[in-house]
Motif scaffolding. Structure first.
Motif, PDB file in Angstrom:
ATOM      1  N   LEU A 283       0.831  -1.212   0.000  1.00 17.19           N
ATOM      2  CA  LEU A 283       0.000   0.000   0.000  1.00 17.19           C
ATOM      3  C   LEU A 283       0.864   1.260   0.000  1.00 17.19           C
ATOM      4  O   LEU A 283       0.331   2.368   0.004  1.00 17.19           O
TER       5      LEU A 283
ATOM      6  N   ALA B 131      -6.368   3.014  -4.073  1.00 21.20           N
ATOM      7  CA  ALA B 131      -6.893   2.196  -2.972  1.00 21.20           C
ATOM      8  C   ALA B 131      -8.106   1.393  -3.432  1.00 21.20           C
ATOM      9  O   ALA B 131      -8.211   0.196  -3.147  1.00 21.20           O
TER      10      ALA B 131
ATOM     11  N   GLN C  77      -9.173  -1.860  -1.485  1.00 16.74           N
ATOM     12  CA  GLN C  77      -9.084  -1.262  -0.150  1.00 16.74           C
ATOM     13  C   GLN C  77     -10.131  -0.154   0.005  1.00 16.74           C
ATOM     14  O   GLN C  77      -9.814   1.025   0.126  1.00 16.74           O
TER      15      GLN C  77
ATOM     16  N   LEU D  63      -9.934   2.129   3.146  1.00 19.02           N
ATOM     17  CA  LEU D  63      -8.803   3.043   3.028  1.00 19.02           C
ATOM     18  C   LEU D  63      -9.125   4.155   2.039  1.00 19.02           C
ATOM     19  O   LEU D  63      -8.839   5.329   2.298  1.00 19.02           O
TER      20      LEU D  63
END
Length: 105
Positions: A3, A36, A41, A44
């Motif tokens: 990430l 993201a 994600q 996030l």
């Protein structure tokens, strides 16, 4: 998959905002949010959106642009579902209260 590129883009976005480059900072945050989402994600990505709105609102307030700050606060408060350990929704509300801004969702 790491990430790090996502976090780095968001961090660079914050730096640009503090340097007065609102357009560049906003775009770097948006890039981080997109990355993201692409990496699955979602929480996030929503947290990044909340943080972007918070920091862009702060930048507008530093520049005396209250109406633009209010718009960012409203957008940020609509971004629900972020990561629980990032209190960005609370910070958005607190910023609005501190400046007595009308920032209801």
């Amino acid at each position: 998959e790491s990430l790090n590129p996502i976090i780095l883009s968001a961090t660079k976005g914050l730096l640009h905002l503090w340097e007065g480059d609102l357009q560049g900072g906003d775009q770097l945050y948006r890039n981080a949010e997109t990355m993201a989402f692409q990496h699955g994600q979602r929480s996030l990505a929503i947290s990044i959106r909340q943080k972007r709105c918070l920091e862009v609102a702060r930048a507008h307030l530093r520049n005396g642009r209250v109406d633009d700050a209010i718009k960012q606060l409203q957008l940020g408060k609509k971004a629900l579902g972020g990561m629980r350990f990032y209190p960005f929704l609370e910070q958005l509300s607190a910023l609005g209260e501190r400046y007595r801004l009308e920032a209801g969702a």
